[in-house]
Design a protein around this motif. Structure first.
Motif, short mmCIF file in Angstrom:
data_model
loop_
_atom_site.label_atom_id
_atom_site.label_comp_id
_atom_site.label_asym_id
_atom_site.label_seq_id
_atom_site.Cartn_x
_atom_site.Cartn_y
_atom_site.Cartn_z
N CYS A 133 0.81 -1.22 0.00
CA CYS A 133 0.00 0.00 0.00
C CYS A 133 0.84 1.27 0.00
N GLY A 134 1.91 1.28 0.76
CA GLY A 134 2.79 2.45 0.79
C GLY A 134 3.45 2.69 -0.56
N ALA A 135 3.92 1.62 -1.18
CA ALA A 135 4.57 1.74 -2.49
C ALA A 135 3.57 2.22 -3.54
N ARG A 136 2.36 1.71 -3.50
CA ARG A 136 1.32 2.15 -4.46
C ARG A 136 1.04 3.64 -4.30
N ALA A 137 0.90 4.10 -3.05
CA ALA A 137 0.61 5.51 -2.82
C ALA A 137 1.76 6.39 -3.30
N LYS A 138 2.97 5.96 -3.07
CA LYS A 138 4.12 6.75 -3.52
C LYS A 138 4.20 6.78 -5.06
N MET A 139 3.89 5.66 -5.68
CA MET A 139 3.90 5.61 -7.16
C MET A 139 2.81 6.53 -7.73
N ARG A 140 1.62 6.53 -7.11
CA ARG A 140 0.53 7.41 -7.57
C ARG A 140 0.98 8.86 -7.45
N TYR A 200 4.02 10.03 -7.43
CA TYR A 200 5.11 10.26 -8.41
C TYR A 200 4.55 10.49 -9.80
N ARG A 201 3.56 9.65 -10.18
CA ARG A 201 2.97 9.77 -11.53
C ARG A 201 2.14 11.04 -11.67
N ALA A 202 1.55 11.47 -10.58
CA ALA A 202 0.72 12.67 -10.63
C ALA A 202 1.63 13.88 -10.75
#
Length: 165
Positions: free
Chosen positions: A154-161, A163-165
């Motif tokens: 979950c933490g990695a997903r939130a950081k990726m989101r 980053y992409r934004a």
């Protein structure tokens, strides 16, 4: 007598009760009506309050690495007689143990001891911040500021989101 500030939370009650007896002079605040009134006690209840006070004192001496000053009823035995109920605040979800039998001194002391044992634990049980998860987890981070059940998922997903934004 000490010039230190009072113990935090419910432990101030324990500190205050233990300090009703001045060992060096033998002066006992529970011998006076005003002293008993501070704890909501009648003269008849003062005997049990003194027993509780000395059991607490023995436990506090043990915390400091000292033997008990005299033979006393074990504190656990006394606190086992204290009816407590678990209360949960609907607004913020905080939980506490509260006296079940009105406001007896024994139950108030038991609640204070319980509060001091769990104060740092209850608030570390959290739900994951990820909207598609909300999994319950115990936050073991040093500062207690964890946000996700798993930093790898979950933490990695939130950081990726982010980053992409």
């Amino acid at each position: 007598m000490s010039e230190r500030s009072a113990a935090p939370g419910g432990l101030a009650l324990v500190e205050s009760l233990v300090n009703t007896l001045e060992i060096d002079t033998g002066a006992d605040a529970l011998d006076t009506a005003d002293g008993r009134a501070r704890f909501g006690l009648t003269e008849d209840e003062a005997v049990d309050a003194r027993e509780l006070r000395e059991s607490l004192r023995a436990a506090l001496l043990a915390h400091a690495g000292h033997p008990p000053h005299r033979s006393v009823t074990p504190l656990g035995e006394l606190l086992a007689r204290a009816p407590l109920v678990l209360t949960v605040d609907d607004g913020d979800g905080s939980a506490a143990l509260a006296p079940a039998d009105g406001r007896s001194l024994l139950s108030r002391v038991a609640a204070a001891v319980a509060e001091s044992l769990v104060a740092d634990s209850w608030t570390r049980l959290k739900a994951c911040e990820a909207a598609d998860c909300h999994w319950a987890y115990y936050d073991r981070s040093p500062a207690g500021r964890g946000r996700w059940c798993s930093m790898q998922v979950c933490g990695a997903r939130a950081k990726m989101r982010r980053y992409r934004a």
